[in-house]
Design an enzyme around this catalytic site. Structure first.
Site, PDB file in Angstrom:
ATOM      1  N   PHE A 178       2.836  -3.524   3.303  1.00  0.00           N
ATOM      2  CA  PHE A 178       2.316  -4.332   2.202  1.00  0.00           C
ATOM      3  C   PHE A 178       2.037  -5.754   2.679  1.00  0.00           C
ATOM      4  CE2 PHE A 178       5.166  -1.218   0.173  1.00  0.00           C
ATOM      5  CZ  PHE A 178       4.373  -0.708  -0.832  1.00  0.00           C
ATOM      6  N   ASP A 179       0.923  -6.313   2.242  1.00  0.00           N
ATOM      7  CA  ASP A 179       0.728  -7.754   2.296  1.00  0.00           C
ATOM      8  C   ASP A 179       1.575  -8.353   1.170  1.00  0.00           C
ATOM      9  OD1 ASP A 179      -0.334 -10.329   2.769  1.00  0.00           O
ATOM     10  OD2 ASP A 179      -1.969  -9.971   1.352  1.00  0.00           O
ATOM     11  N   GLY A 180       1.762  -9.675   1.206  1.00  0.00           N
ATOM     12  CA  GLY A 180       2.586 -10.324   0.194  1.00  0.00           C
ATOM     13  C   GLY A 180       1.796 -10.817  -1.004  1.00  0.00           C
ATOM     14  N   ASP A 293      -5.088  -7.764   0.292  1.00  0.00           N
ATOM     15  CA  ASP A 293      -6.154  -8.250  -0.586  1.00  0.00           C
ATOM     16  C   ASP A 293      -7.247  -8.971   0.189  1.00  0.00           C
ATOM     17  OD1 ASP A 293      -5.537 -11.568  -1.554  1.00  0.00           O
ATOM     18  OD2 ASP A 293      -4.323 -10.477  -0.095  1.00  0.00           O
TER      19      ASP A 293
END
Length: 312
Positions: A178-180, A293
């Site tokens: 996951f990106d943050g 994103d």
């Protein structure tokens, strides 16, 4: 509906309780490579596409970007049931398709050919098929259509856009990256950065260090994934999760870690990249799926052969 691999004995797919399972919906173009067929649909229309699919209904479709992810999820179910045959907290895979039932035969046959543990196929003609996600209690939706993903996000369903690419099928366990900001967390700091620049964002983070960040579009999925992961010790877990963020560890890492702690979400490994390219570390991790994103990060991951999903 029983889905079997070519060499398997007759074993029905285990039916899951959607009130307890982690339901993942995938579109046909996310799980299989349908780019040639999609081009035919765009150029010659639905009727020619349907004829093509019917004529090739016994020819398995090649795997798509999300294929290895679904296989790894199936592996986790196997390990869970080995530990507890009565366990209800499993992954449940649903195929959501705009194919007509007539052209959907090839989709079902392809899933059977690969031995995919899929019990539900929904062939719907509605322009916005995402209206059915909530009724199936879907926790994650993967699609190759941006409009579908945006509609699903507006409905409050964790969703991401799959880009078709050639990927190396990683081995187990299931590895999810996951990106943050704007993925696991809200985009509040990103907004400050856009309005006030880096120094403003750093100052904001210092002031808000003790305040947990808001939830991002994939938090609900990550939390349920974490719940399943807790069924195993860290050494024996068939799931590994990672945070790979552009945040700097020194200036912005503490708040991210405190937020995860506040949520009770355990992450196996965290990488605070301070704006450096993510591709090399992703290549080392070899995840089954990477959520981000930023399109530049998605492109960097794709260049490394990493299955990627964009959260718009």
């Amino acid at each position: 509906l029983s889905l079997l691999s070519p060499n398997s004995s007759f074993l029905p797919v285990l039916q899951k309780d959607p009130s307890e399972a982690l339901v993942i919906a995938v579109t046909t173009r996310a799980i299989f490579n349908l780019e040639e067929e999609h081009k035919l649909y765009l150029e010659k229309g639905k009727e020619e596409y349907t004829k093509h699919q019917q004529a090739n209904q016994d020819k398995p479709l090649p795997p798509g970007t999300a294929f290895a992810f679904i296989q790894a999820v199936q592996y986790v179910n196997k390990k869970i049931l080995e530990s507890n045959p009565a366990e209800k907290d499993l992954f449940d895979i649903l195929v959501l398709s705009n194919n007509s039932p007539e052209s959907g035969i090839r989709i079902i046959n392809s899933a059977k050919h690969y031995g995919l543990e899929i019990s539900k196929f929904c062939f719907v003609s509605d322009e916005d098929s995402t209206q059915y996600l909530k009724s199936h209690r879907v926790k994650l939706f993967l699609s190759a259509d941006r409009t579908d993903v945006c509609n699903a996000l507006r409905r409050g369903v964790s969703s991401a856009l799959i880009f078709q690419q050639e990927v190396q099928a990683p081995s187990t366990p299931l590895r999810v990256v996951f990106d943050g900001d704007a993925v696991l967390f809200s985009d509040e700091t990103d907004q400050v950065f856009r309005e006030q620049g880096l120094e403003g964002a750093l100052q904001y983070e210092r002031e808000m260090e003790a305040v947990p960040m808001g939830e991002g579009p994939l938090k609900a999925f990550a939390m349920h994934l974490g719940k399943i992961r807790k069924k195993f010790s860290q050494e024996k877990s068939p799931i590994r999760t990672y945070l790979v963020t552009a945040r700097s560890g020194r200036d912005m890492g503490i708040r991210a870690i405190k937020t995860l702690r506040e949520w009770g979400l355990a992450i196996d490994e965290a990488f605070f990249m301070d704006g450096a390219p993510k591709g090399p570390i992703l290549s080392q991790i070899q995840p089954h799926i990477f959520f981000d994103d930023g399109l530049h990060n998605i492109q960097g991951a794709q260049d490394m052969g990493v299955p990627s999903a964009w959260v718009p």
